[in-house]
Design a protein around this motif. Structure first.
Motif, mmCIF file in Angstrom:
data_model
loop_
_atom_site.group_PDB
_atom_site.id
_atom_site.type_symbol
_atom_site.label_atom_id
_atom_site.label_comp_id
_atom_site.label_asym_id
_atom_site.label_seq_id
_atom_site.Cartn_x
_atom_site.Cartn_y
_atom_site.Cartn_z
ATOM 1 N N GLU A 29 40.488 33.925 56.821
ATOM 2 C CA GLU A 29 41.614 34.196 55.926
ATOM 3 C C GLU A 29 41.226 33.922 54.472
ATOM 4 N N ALA A 30 40.545 32.815 54.253
ATOM 5 C CA ALA A 30 40.104 32.471 52.901
ATOM 6 C C ALA A 30 39.108 33.505 52.374
ATOM 7 N N PHE A 31 38.266 33.993 53.266
ATOM 8 C CA PHE A 31 37.286 35.013 52.879
ATOM 9 C C PHE A 31 38.003 36.304 52.459
ATOM 10 N N ILE A 52 38.030 38.201 48.756
ATOM 11 C CA ILE A 52 37.633 39.604 48.567
ATOM 12 C C ILE A 52 38.726 40.363 47.823
ATOM 13 N N LYS A 53 39.985 40.096 48.162
ATOM 14 C CA LYS A 53 41.094 40.752 47.468
ATOM 15 C C LYS A 53 41.112 40.376 45.985
ATOM 16 N N GLN A 54 40.825 39.106 45.703
ATOM 17 C CA GLN A 54 40.758 38.655 44.311
ATOM 18 C C GLN A 54 39.642 39.389 43.565
ATOM 19 N N LEU A 55 38.528 39.572 44.248
ATOM 20 C CA LEU A 55 37.388 40.270 43.675
ATOM 21 C C LEU A 55 37.759 41.713 43.333
ATOM 22 N N GLU A 56 38.439 42.367 44.254
ATOM 23 C CA GLU A 56 38.862 43.754 44.045
ATOM 24 C C GLU A 56 39.887 43.856 42.925
#
Length: 234
Positions: A82-84, A88-92
């Motif tokens: 979940e943290a991963f 990734i969403k933050q990165l996008e």
């Protein structure tokens, strides 16, 4: 030999294109100039972004990483699924809404993650986009070129990115080593000795600029020298 051809065999495609465009129509080299321009157009050399300033560049570390790669190492170390996913969403999100520099770093990180996941075309696409958003970082050009060459992208396109990387960071041994690999492949494909001569010169530049602590890169350069022997002594 005309200057544009010297640049051509040395893998300096941007300089070669620039000179070719200046050749007059009635000049003896006009036909060669037209052929080179057509070649560079075919591979989109002119569309490769150009830097606007030459600032300080990050230095490759002994383990073959750059500070720009620390983010991907941090993300890959996340164990919780979940943290991963959240990371990734933050990165996008940053790639969509951040500053140009933030977008570029996000895309560079995504490119590495795609590479680890064996999604090679997506990886190259991200590296290219990183260059577009921040064209003043040699590592973005260089890693884009290295990845492109690894997966058999057109050599003249690869050289276009390497030329920018070398212009920005002329003391980086890795970019010269990659250039030597591309020129050697062109020699094998096109059977033109001048490609091999310039590949050897580029490899010598790589060796000269390789620092003592860069043991892995130093070994790779030495191995490439050894592999070249079969062509040099035919």
């Amino acid at each position: 030999m005309h200057e544009m051809e010297q640049y051509f065999y040395n893998g300096q495609v941007h300089l070669s294109l620039q000179v070719a465009k200046q050749v007059k129509e009635d000049a003896p080299e006009a036909q060669t100039a037209k052929q080179l321009i057509a070649l560079y157009e075919r591979y989109g050399v002119a569309t490769i972004p150009c830097y606007s300033e030459k600032g300080q560049q990050s230095v490759e570390r002994a383990d073959e990483t750059y500070v720009e790669m620390d983010e991907v190492a941090e993300i890959r170390a996340i164990q919780d699924e979940e943290a991963f996913g959240k990371r990734i969403k933050q990165l996008e999100q940053v790639a969509k809404e951040g500053t140009s520099a933030e977008k570029a770093q996000s895309l560079f990180t995504q490119g590495q993650l795609f590479l680890y996941a064996h999604h090679y075309d997506e990886s190259v696409h991200c590296f290219m986009q990183a260059v577009k958003h921040h064209p003043n970082k040699a590592v973005y050009y260089g890693i884009a070129a290295q990845t492109m060459n690894r997966f058999s992208y057109p050599p003249f396109e690869v050289l276009g990115y390497l030329e920018r990387a070398i212009d920005l960071d002329p003391q980086n041994a890795r970019w010269y080593w990659n250039k030597a690999l591309v020129l050697t492949q062109l020699y094998k494909d096109l059977k033109k000795d001048l490609f091999l001569e310039h590949a050897l010169m580029s490899l010598e530049q790589a060796q000269e600029n390789c620092r003592e602590e860069q043991k892995s890169l130093k070994t790779a350069i030495e191995n490439t020298f050894e592999n070249m022997r079969e062509y040099l002594f035919q």
